[in-house]
Design a protein around this motif. Structure first.
Motif, PDB file in Angstrom:
ATOM      1  N   ALA A 366       0.821  -1.211   0.000  1.00  0.00           N
ATOM      2  CA  ALA A 366       0.000   0.000   0.000  1.00  0.00           C
ATOM      3  C   ALA A 366       0.856   1.262   0.000  1.00  0.00           C
ATOM      4  CB  ALA A 366      -0.933   0.003   1.210  1.00  0.00           C
ATOM      5  N   ALA A 367       2.071   1.145   0.524  1.00  0.00           N
ATOM      6  CA  ALA A 367       2.992   2.285   0.571  1.00  0.00           C
ATOM      7  C   ALA A 367       3.928   2.314  -0.633  1.00  0.00           C
ATOM      8  CB  ALA A 367       3.794   2.240   1.862  1.00  0.00           C
ATOM      9  N   GLY A 368       3.639   1.513  -1.634  1.00  0.00           N
ATOM     10  CA  GLY A 368       4.492   1.487  -2.816  1.00  0.00           C
ATOM     11  C   GLY A 368       5.855   0.894  -2.568  1.00  0.00           C
ATOM     12  N   GLY A 369       5.950   0.037  -1.543  1.00  0.00           N
ATOM     13  CA  GLY A 369       7.205  -0.644  -1.243  1.00  0.00           C
ATOM     14  C   GLY A 369       8.081   0.062  -0.232  1.00  0.00           C
ATOM     15  N   ARG A 370       7.811   1.312   0.096  1.00  0.00           N
ATOM     16  CA  ARG A 370       8.635   2.067   1.046  1.00  0.00           C
ATOM     17  C   ARG A 370       7.746   2.820   2.027  1.00  0.00           C
ATOM     18  NH1 ARG A 370      13.027  -0.146   1.602  1.00  0.00           N
ATOM     19  NH2 ARG A 370      13.582   1.665   2.841  1.00  0.00           N
ATOM     20  N   PRO A 371       7.272   2.168   3.086  1.00  0.00           N
ATOM     21  CA  PRO A 371       6.408   2.846   4.064  1.00  0.00           C
ATOM     22  C   PRO A 371       7.134   4.005   4.743  1.00  0.00           C
ATOM     23  CG  PRO A 371       6.407   0.449   4.375  1.00  0.00           C
ATOM     24  CD  PRO A 371       7.504   0.756   3.416  1.00  0.00           C
ATOM     25  N   LYS A 372       6.400   5.071   5.020  1.00  0.00           N
ATOM     26  CA  LYS A 372       6.959   6.216   5.731  1.00  0.00           C
ATOM     27  C   LYS A 372       7.039   5.960   7.237  1.00  0.00           C
ATOM     28  CE  LYS A 372       5.488   9.802   2.447  1.00  0.00           C
ATOM     29  NZ  LYS A 372       4.840   8.924   1.444  1.00  0.00           N
ATOM     30  N   ASP A 373       6.307   4.963   7.708  1.00  0.00           N
ATOM     31  CA  ASP A 373       6.315   4.614   9.127  1.00  0.00           C
ATOM     32  C   ASP A 373       6.564   3.122   9.239  1.00  0.00           C
ATOM     33  OD1 ASP A 373       6.108   4.776  11.856  1.00  0.00           O
ATOM     34  OD2 ASP A 373       3.933   5.051  11.909  1.00  0.00           O
ATOM     35  N   ASP A 374       7.249   2.721  10.313  1.00  0.00           N
ATOM     36  CA  ASP A 374       7.408   1.291  10.499  1.00  0.00           C
ATOM     37  C   ASP A 374       6.122   0.712  11.078  1.00  0.00           C
ATOM     38  OD1 ASP A 374       8.053   2.787  12.743  1.00  0.00           O
ATOM     39  OD2 ASP A 374       9.405   1.310  13.572  1.00  0.00           O
ATOM     40  N   ALA A 375       5.951  -0.576  10.903  1.00  0.00           N
ATOM     41  CA  ALA A 375       4.713  -1.249  11.291  1.00  0.00           C
ATOM     42  C   ALA A 375       5.043  -2.585  11.933  1.00  0.00           C
ATOM     43  CB  ALA A 375       3.820  -1.463  10.071  1.00  0.00           C
ATOM     44  N   CYS A 376       4.325  -2.908  12.980  1.00  0.00           N
ATOM     45  CA  CYS A 376       4.601  -4.108  13.754  1.00  0.00           C
ATOM     46  C   CYS A 376       3.285  -4.824  14.059  1.00  0.00           C
ATOM     47  CB  CYS A 376       5.300  -3.715  15.048  1.00  0.00           C
ATOM     48  SG  CYS A 376       5.906  -5.071  16.052  1.00  0.00           S
ATOM     49  N   VAL A 377       3.303  -6.158  14.023  1.00  0.00           N
ATOM     50  CA  VAL A 377       2.114  -6.943  14.340  1.00  0.00           C
ATOM     51  C   VAL A 377       2.518  -8.217  15.071  1.00  0.00           C
ATOM     52  CG1 VAL A 377       2.158  -8.057  12.060  1.00  0.00           C
ATOM     53  CG2 VAL A 377       0.044  -8.057  13.386  1.00  0.00           C
ATOM     54  N   ILE A 378       1.713  -8.574  16.053  1.00  0.00           N
ATOM     55  CA  ILE A 378       1.805  -9.865  16.737  1.00  0.00           C
ATOM     56  C   ILE A 378       0.490 -10.592  16.496  1.00  0.00           C
ATOM     57  CG2 ILE A 378       1.995 -11.067  18.956  1.00  0.00           C
ATOM     58  CD1 ILE A 378       3.551  -8.686  20.030  1.00  0.00           C
ATOM     59  N   CYS A 379       0.575 -11.854  16.085  1.00  0.00           N
ATOM     60  CA  CYS A 379      -0.612 -12.693  15.921  1.00  0.00           C
ATOM     61  C   CYS A 379      -0.505 -13.856  16.892  1.00  0.00           C
ATOM     62  CB  CYS A 379      -0.703 -13.201  14.484  1.00  0.00           C
ATOM     63  SG  CYS A 379      -2.111 -14.308  14.177  1.00  0.00           S
ATOM     64  N   LEU A 380      -1.478 -13.961  17.786  1.00  0.00           N
ATOM     65  CA  LEU A 380      -1.503 -15.018  18.797  1.00  0.00           C
ATOM     66  C   LEU A 380      -2.700 -15.920  18.562  1.00  0.00           C
ATOM     67  CD1 LEU A 380      -0.576 -16.237  21.626  1.00  0.00           C
ATOM     68  CD2 LEU A 380      -2.326 -14.711  22.600  1.00  0.00           C
ATOM     69  N   ASP A 381      -2.456 -17.193  18.357  1.00  0.00           N
ATOM     70  CA  ASP A 381      -3.520 -18.201  18.354  1.00  0.00           C
ATOM     71  C   ASP A 381      -3.571 -18.845  19.728  1.00  0.00           C
ATOM     72  OD1 ASP A 381      -4.198 -17.748  15.753  1.00  0.00           O
ATOM     73  OD2 ASP A 381      -3.567 -19.704  14.986  1.00  0.00           O
ATOM     74  N   TRP A 382      -4.734 -18.770  20.355  1.00  0.00           N
ATOM     75  CA  TRP A 382      -4.891 -19.366  21.682  1.00  0.00           C
ATOM     76  C   TRP A 382      -5.566 -20.728  21.532  1.00  0.00           C
ATOM     77  CZ3 TRP A 382      -2.728 -19.248  26.096  1.00  0.00           C
ATOM     78  CH2 TRP A 382      -3.322 -19.854  27.199  1.00  0.00           C
ATOM     79  N   HIS A 383      -4.816 -21.797  21.808  1.00  0.00           N
ATOM     80  CA  HIS A 383      -5.354 -23.156  21.723  1.00  0.00           C
ATOM     81  C   HIS A 383      -6.023 -23.561  23.022  1.00  0.00           C
ATOM     82  CE1 HIS A 383      -2.863 -22.970  18.263  1.00  0.00           C
ATOM     83  NE2 HIS A 383      -1.730 -23.176  18.900  1.00  0.00           N
ATOM     84  N   GLY A 384      -5.486 -23.083  24.135  1.00  0.00           N
ATOM     85  CA  GLY A 384      -6.078 -23.347  25.437  1.00  0.00           C
ATOM     86  C   GLY A 384      -5.819 -24.744  25.951  1.00  0.00           C
ATOM     87  N   THR A 385      -6.231 -24.977  27.170  1.00  0.00           N
ATOM     88  CA  THR A 385      -6.100 -26.292  27.792  1.00  0.00           C
ATOM     89  C   THR A 385      -7.432 -26.830  28.275  1.00  0.00           C
ATOM     90  OG1 THR A 385      -5.573 -25.195  29.888  1.00  0.00           O
ATOM     91  CG2 THR A 385      -3.726 -25.909  28.532  1.00  0.00           C
TER      92      THR A 385
END
Length: 396
Positions: A366-385
């Motif tokens: 979306a930024a044309g390959g060079r974002p002006k801001d850095d971006a971070c994501v965490i994806c957590l799958d909770w399987h549980g007990t």
């Protein structure tokens, strides 16, 4: 057959006697001797996640033009990394590619040519690839060899600081959960960081965003993560961890401002304590619907405006939940055109490793390959007990 140890034990035994920069040689030598393998190499994904760098045997340099680089997109290598299943194809001989993975974190790929191959041999080769993963994770403590290979582009000083702060593995799997993380752009990031740590009874997650996009933001992030880890390792409460981070940024940073989100999840039942220091709200994918977690937002770290301890809120995770923690670089500027909720639904059946790659790639595109801001994501799958109730009460 000889009485020598085979598979994992044989490779690890040989590696203990070799230099930390010779692990690929050790593995290749074992495969050549046991399976008559040829053209054995290790393929490492570069820092940008777009290319592979081939490590050949016998000490070939990985610097400059000596390093063979291969496009990852659309290749058989991409399919093996994504599926974590080996590829075998019979030409004149067998062409084999197997994943090299440590506790769910893809370290790279092992490629070779074999004159003969059956299911038993393939299983033994997968065992050897597991050994190589452990060796490389260990070797990274003693050599820059793999960092040389990863750097197919110039890395800014701020980015170098940031990458030294991150966990050495971007993905981790356990009985109760799977977590995967990503940060872009990898070569010129600002102040975003992620962190996770597993204890006997808890999983700790954090995502932070220091103001700015230069070395100063990297220094703020260093203070922030140093304070959080120090308090966490002293077994302090989540509120005290947040207080330590706030004090460190306020007292030592020239530009005292950072948002952040801290999670402390009980492995036994999925109950999570959460502190939100002015950070974008997480997304929760549950039962085919994506919603924001309605967390109260306290002030960012370091502002000095927080008159009382930050509120520790409670979130109940249920088996099957998928949780996304995001920085504003995933949501604002060019990234605002990316429909993260739609992508979360479209990738619901995929591994978190693939999900974070899809989301960050969409932001970069979306930024044309060079974002002006850095971006971070965490994806957590909770399987549980244990099975949880059907309540839709997310935050207490």
């Amino acid at each position: 057959m000889s009485d020598e140890p085979s598979g994992l034990a044989a490779v690890l035994t040989a590696a203990e006697r070799a230099s930390p920069v010779k692990s690929v040689d050790v593995v290749a030598g074992y495969l050549e001797e046991r399976f008559a393998a040829s053209d054995v190499s290790f393929l490492l994904v570069d820092l940008l996640g777009r290319e592979l760098v081939r490590f050949t045997t016998h000490g070939k340099s990985l610097r400059g033009e000596d390093a063979e680089r291969l496009d990852l997109a659309g290749s058989v290598y991409e399919r093996v990394l994504s599926s974590q299943e080996p590829h075998r194809e019979h030409r004149d001989q067998w062409h084999v590619v197997v994943p090299v993975t440590n506790r769910g974190d893809p370290v790279g790929l092992l490629e070779m040519t074999l004159p003969d191959l059956d299911d038993s041999a393939l299983e033994q080769i997968r065992e050897v690839a597991l050994a190589l993963a452990y060796l490389i994770v260990t070797d990274r403590r003693f050599t820059d060899l793999y960092q040389w290979g990863e750097r197919t582009t110039q890395v800014s000083l701020a980015a170098e600081i940031q990458h030294q702060l991150l966990p050495t593995a971007a993905c981790c799997e356990a009985d109760q959960f799977t977590v995967a993380c990503a940060l872009v752009p990898a070569d010129n990031v600002g102040g975003d960081t992620y962190d996770y740590a597993l204890g006997h009874d808890t999983l700790n997650l954090s995502i932070t965003d220091a103001v700015g996009h230069d070395v100063q933001s990297g220094l703020v992030a260093t203070l922030l993560l140093g304070a959080l880890r120090g308090a966490r390792r002293a077994n302090q409460s989540l509120a005290d961890q947040a207080a330590a981070a706030d004090q460190a940024v306020r007292e030592h940073a020239k530009t005292p401002y950072a948002t952040g989100q801290l999670f402390r999840i009980e492995l036994a039942d999925g109950r999570a304590d959460v502190v939100n220091a002015g950070h974008p709200l997480p997304l929760l994918l549950r039962d085919g619907t994506v919603r924001e977690l309605p967390l109260h937002r306290d002030t960012p770290f370091g502002t000095g405006l927080q008159e009382k301890p930050r509120e520790v809120q409670s979130v109940d995770l249920r088996p099957g939940d998928r949780l996304f923690l995001l920085t504003d670089g995933m949501l604002e500027r060019e990234a605002a055109s990316v429909d993260l909720r739609r992508l979360a639904l479209e990738t619901a059946g995929r591994h978190p490793r693939a999900v974070v790659q899809t989301l960050t790639s969409a932001v970069v595109d979306a930024a044309g390959g060079r974002p002006k801001d850095d971006a971070c994501v965490i994806c957590l799958d909770w399987h549980g007990t244990t099975a949880k109730g059907d309540s839709d009460t997310f935050v207490r």
